[in-house]
Design a protein around this motif. Structure first.
Motif, PDB file in Angstrom:
ATOM      1  N   ALA A 335       0.862  -1.188   0.000  1.00 17.00           N
ATOM      2  CA  ALA A 335       0.000   0.000   0.000  1.00 17.00           C
ATOM      3  C   ALA A 335       0.890   1.226   0.000  1.00 17.00           C
ATOM      4  O   ALA A 335       1.317   1.709   1.054  1.00 17.00           O
ATOM      5  N   GLY A 337       1.730   5.150  -1.941  1.00 16.80           N
ATOM      6  CA  GLY A 337       1.098   6.241  -2.675  1.00 16.80           C
ATOM      7  C   GLY A 337       1.976   6.854  -3.733  1.00 16.80           C
ATOM      8  O   GLY A 337       1.481   7.658  -4.550  1.00 16.80           O
ATOM      9  N   THR A 345      -0.768   3.725  -7.015  1.00 17.60           N
ATOM     10  CA  THR A 345      -1.955   3.190  -6.337  1.00 17.60           C
ATOM     11  C   THR A 345      -1.674   1.756  -5.903  1.00 17.60           C
ATOM     12  O   THR A 345      -2.400   0.833  -6.234  1.00 17.60           O
ATOM     13  N   GLY A 346      -0.565   1.590  -5.200  1.00 11.86           N
ATOM     14  CA  GLY A 346      -0.189   0.281  -4.705  1.00 11.86           C
ATOM     15  C   GLY A 346       0.898  -0.365  -5.538  1.00 11.86           C
ATOM     16  O   GLY A 346       1.364   0.171  -6.545  1.00 11.86           O
ATOM     17  N   VAL A 459      -5.076  -2.476  -7.129  1.00  7.13           N
ATOM     18  CA  VAL A 459      -5.144  -1.083  -6.689  1.00  7.13           C
ATOM     19  C   VAL A 459      -5.276  -1.063  -5.178  1.00  7.13           C
ATOM     20  O   VAL A 459      -6.192  -1.664  -4.617  1.00  7.13           O
ATOM     21  N   GLU A 461      -4.901   1.699  -1.759  1.00  4.84           N
ATOM     22  CA  GLU A 461      -4.734   3.080  -1.322  1.00  4.84           C
ATOM     23  C   GLU A 461      -3.710   3.132  -0.209  1.00  4.84           C
ATOM     24  O   GLU A 461      -3.737   2.326   0.730  1.00  4.84           O
ATOM     25  N   ALA A 462      -2.795   4.071  -0.309  1.00  2.51           N
ATOM     26  CA  ALA A 462      -1.780   4.247   0.722  1.00  2.51           C
ATOM     27  C   ALA A 462      -2.414   4.862   1.967  1.00  2.51           C
ATOM     28  O   ALA A 462      -3.363   5.648   1.866  1.00  2.51           O
ATOM     29  N   ALA A 464      -3.117   7.423   4.888  1.00  3.81           N
ATOM     30  CA  ALA A 464      -2.973   8.886   4.890  1.00  3.81           C
ATOM     31  C   ALA A 464      -1.750   9.284   5.700  1.00  3.81           C
ATOM     32  O   ALA A 464      -1.471   8.722   6.760  1.00  3.81           O
TER      33      ALA A 464
END
Length: 528
Positions: A335, A337, A345-346, A459, A461-462, A464
């Motif tokens: 994961a 970004g 996206t991964g 895909v 998501e990293a 935050a």
């Protein structure tokens, strides 16, 4: 006595007249047998010796069929990159848009003469594969030979043009003709199939006027009329006529001797790991023997990728995914970004298992050794000549699998094409120490090219990045004398960890790790 002298004088005069008449007849070309007599056979002999010097024997006339690497095509054999060899050439004409409407005629003509093999396709159109005969009669890149390079000369007319510096110069009109023309080039259907390419001037050249100087021993060709002194392609001593044909059995024996020299594996067949092209990151480990072995291979999902870069990444991902199904790798989803300042996206990291590391070829650690290419047949041998002292040859080889490699071949079907119909081996011959030897050998192996229409990178998501907005520290109290006063309390930056950074983004202050990246006003920037 007077009568005897008169008789002798008459005999001498008659002999002189006879000798002069004989010489006159020779100079007019009325008497055969004299090399410098202006007769058709003497002119032809001079031109036959001269014209081969103008020909580059390595450049045979050929016609490009149009359906070749770089041309219009659809997917070929499963998992196999489209190329020009019997193993990887498959022409599928599901439709023939302009300007390629001539392709069906060409393919049919070549199949008629055994250069291609037609078979029913998945649609209403047939499929065409390349035969070994077709490959041997080509330049190896989709251009099929029309004829050889040797020429004959057809004499039409000749005349004495002038005397230059005491030398007789003749103008000879002759038509050079190709000595051997391939049957498919003389087929009545050839003109319709190759209408866009003009070969009539090549197959039926126009007559040419040459200038020949008469010498004591024959005739010397000065060149074409109006082009005297032009450069010849090869040295005057070079003859392009073949001087020695080689028995394919001898070539096969020389090939076996070449492969046996030096020991080791001289003709390996590999499944190449994507450690460079198509891989974003590769780590290596050093073995106890000092060899650097690939340990992990990582690919990232970068949305901005497109074109050939995206195709290479997807092909590498598909190859590694199939290796994982064979127990050769283990995957881990990442994961992330970004990667090298590009939005991601991964990603997927594949760790190579001990099972596959033991199968890598020690001479090239990115090569998963599948087997060896065993030469079975010599398909074509070029002739030795003074102009071609190192002729080439083409051989057909088959993949001989290592033990336990059958599951790999089943997963990667381009390897099946190396078993049947086999792969191309190209070699160079030479005479060395009085023996026929192979100077070099190379092989053209089909390349892995999967159908990528349904392949997608995962895909993810990293997480935050930590983002806090802190108020600035209050200013220190003003004093003209600071003796005895405490220093102002440290601001928030002084309380951060060594790898933590504080950066400004507009009116905000962002706290982040130095190894991370953050999004500021829609842009990915490093945390520095």
């Amino acid at each position: 006595m007077k009568k005897l002298g008169l008789i002798i004088a008459l005999l001498v005069l008659g002999g002189s007249l006879g000798l002069g008449g004989w010489r006159y007849a020779q100079n007019r070309g009325w008497v055969a047998g004299k090399p410098n007599s202006p007769r058709p056979e003497n002119f032809k002999r001079a031109l036959d010796s001269f014209l081969p010097r103008l020909v580059d024997p390595t450049k045979r006339p050929c016609a490009t069929m149009g359906f070749h690497p770089g041309g219009p095509r659809t997917t070929g054999f499963p998992d196999t990159e489209f190329n020009w060899s019997p193993a990887d050439y498959l022409a599928r004409l599901e439709q023939s848009p302009r300007p390629f409407e001539f392709l069906p005629k060409r393919l049919e003509l070549l199949a008629k003469h055994g250069y291609l093999q037609a078979r029913p396709g998945n649609s209403d159109f047939p499929e065409y594969s390349l035969t070994w005969k077709g490959y041997a009669t080509s330049n190896g890149a989709g251009c099929l030979y029309l004829a050889g390079v040797e020429h004959d000369v057809k004499l039409i007319t000749f005349r004495k043009a002038r005397v230059e510096n005491g030398v007789d110069v003749y103008e000879v009109v002759a038509q050079p003709t190709l000595r051997s023309v391939e049957p498919w080039a003389t087929d009545p259907d050839f003109a319709g199939a190759f209408d866009a390419q003009k070969f009539s001037a090549l197959l039926e050249p126009a007559p040419v006027t040459y200038e020949l100087a008469r010498t004591k021993d024959g005739f010397a060709v000065l060149g074409e009329k109006g082009m005297r002194g032009y450069a010849v392609a090869h040295s005057a001593a070079v003859e392009a006529q073949p001087t020695e044909a080689v028995d394919p059995v001898r070539v096969r024996r020389a090939t076996d001797e070449y492969l046996a020299r030096g020991g080791g594996i001289r003709n390996p067949v590999c499944l190449s790991l994507p450690t460079q092209s198509g891989a974003d990151e590769t780590t290596h480990e050093t073995t106890p023997m000092g060899a650097s072995v690939p340990a992990t291979i990582t690919v990232y999902n970068l949305p901005e990728r497109s074109g050939t870069e995206l195709q290479a990444t997807l092909a590498s991902y598909e190859l590694l995914r199939r290796m994982e199904s064979l127990g050769f790798a283990k995957s881990e989803l990442l994961a992330v970004g970004s990667f090298k300042r590009r939005i991601a996206t991964g990603g997927v990291r594949f760790e190579l298992t001990e099972k596959v590391r033991g199968l890598l070829w020690q001479s090239r650690m990115q090569c998963l050794l599948i087997g060896t290419a065993e030469v079975e047949e010599i398909v074509m041998v070029q002739r030795f000549s003074e102009a071609v002292p190192r002729p080439r040859f083409i051989a057909r080889a088959r993949l001989k699998l290592k033990d336990g490699m059958e599951p790999v071949v089943a997963k990667f079907r381009h390897l099946e094409r190396m078993v049947d119909p086999g792969l191309v081996v190209l070699g160079i011959l030479e005479h060395s120490e009085g023996q026929l030897k192979v100077a070099s050998l190379s092989q053209a192996t089909p390349q892995f090219h999967p159908d990528l229409s349904e392949v997608r990178l995962p895909v993810l998501e990293a997480p935050a990045s930590p983002r806090t907005v802190e108020r600035p520290a209050p200013p220190a109290p003003f004093a003209s004398d600071t003796r005895g006063m405490r220093s102002p309390s440290p601001g928030p930056r002084s309380r951060l960890q060594p790898n933590t950074r504080v950066i400004r983004c507009g009116g905000d202050t962002i706290v982040c790790d130095s190894s991370d990246t953050v999004i500021c006003r829609g842009r990915v920037i490093p945390c520095r």
